[in-house]
Design a protein around this motif. Structure first.
Motif, short mmCIF file in Angstrom:
data_model
loop_
_atom_site.label_atom_id
_atom_site.label_comp_id
_atom_site.label_asym_id
_atom_site.label_seq_id
_atom_site.Cartn_x
_atom_site.Cartn_y
_atom_site.Cartn_z
N SER A 27 31.49 42.51 46.64
CA SER A 27 32.83 43.07 46.71
C SER A 27 34.05 42.56 46.14
N ASP A 30 32.37 42.26 42.22
CA ASP A 30 32.68 43.72 42.05
C ASP A 30 34.86 43.49 41.57
N LEU A 31 35.60 43.55 42.59
CA LEU A 31 36.93 43.49 41.99
C LEU A 31 37.47 42.86 40.96
N LYS A 33 35.82 41.71 38.37
CA LYS A 33 34.83 41.56 37.54
C LYS A 33 36.13 42.83 36.59
N LYS A 34 36.46 43.50 38.07
CA LYS A 34 37.38 45.44 36.78
C LYS A 34 38.20 44.24 36.75
N GLN A 35 39.10 43.32 37.53
CA GLN A 35 40.74 43.50 36.93
C GLN A 35 40.54 42.48 35.83
N SER A 37 38.77 42.43 33.06
CA SER A 37 37.13 43.29 32.80
C SER A 37 39.00 44.21 32.34
N GLU A 38 40.25 44.73 32.93
CA GLU A 38 41.73 45.11 32.25
C GLU A 38 42.67 44.51 32.09
N GLU A 41 40.54 43.94 28.27
CA GLU A 41 40.89 44.68 27.23
C GLU A 41 42.56 45.40 27.11
N ASN A 50 37.08 35.93 29.82
CA ASN A 50 37.11 36.99 30.35
C ASN A 50 35.88 36.37 32.26
N ALA A 54 37.77 36.14 35.70
CA ALA A 54 37.32 36.64 36.75
C ALA A 54 36.81 35.82 37.59
#
Length: 109
Positions: A27, A30-31, A33-35, A37-38, A41, A50, A54
């Motif tokens: 988790s 995953d969190l 990687k999501k942040q 990516s945000e 972007e 990136n 991460a």
């Protein structure tokens, strides 16, 4: 100053419970990687940046998830994360990130 930040980061990184459950690691990954990516972007970062963010954010989630840390240590670690983000971005990108306060606060806390 950078040596101090690096030393604090290493101390906090090794204070993490080595026997963390795989679920928690997944988790946090995953969190992170999501942040990352945000952030990528929003700022238009490359893949290397990136991946670096991460890893930094994964470490953040792992450390801040530790229930044994005091609020003061968590606050200090958040300041270390902020300093690392500031050191990694050029001033123009940092200004752009600071204007998006929601994303910036999410990254450092």
């Amino acid at each position: 100053m950078k040596k101090l930040i690096a030393a604090l980061t290493l101390i906090l990184a090794f204070s993490i419970n080595a026997n963390a459950q795989d679920k928690n690691k997944q988790s946090a990954y995953d969190l992170a990687k999501k942040q990352a990516s945000e952030l990528t972007e929003y700022l238009g970062l490359d893949n290397t940046q990136n991946e670096n963010f991460a890893r930094l954010l994964e470490q953040k989630f792992s450390v801040l998830d530790n229930k044994d840390l005091t609020k003061e240590r968590k606050d200090e670690f958040s300041r270390v994360i902020e300093a690392k983000i500031r050191a990694s971005l050029d001033p123009n990108l940092m200004d752009k990130l600071e204007k998006n306060t929601e994303l910036f606060e999410k990254l450092i806390h």
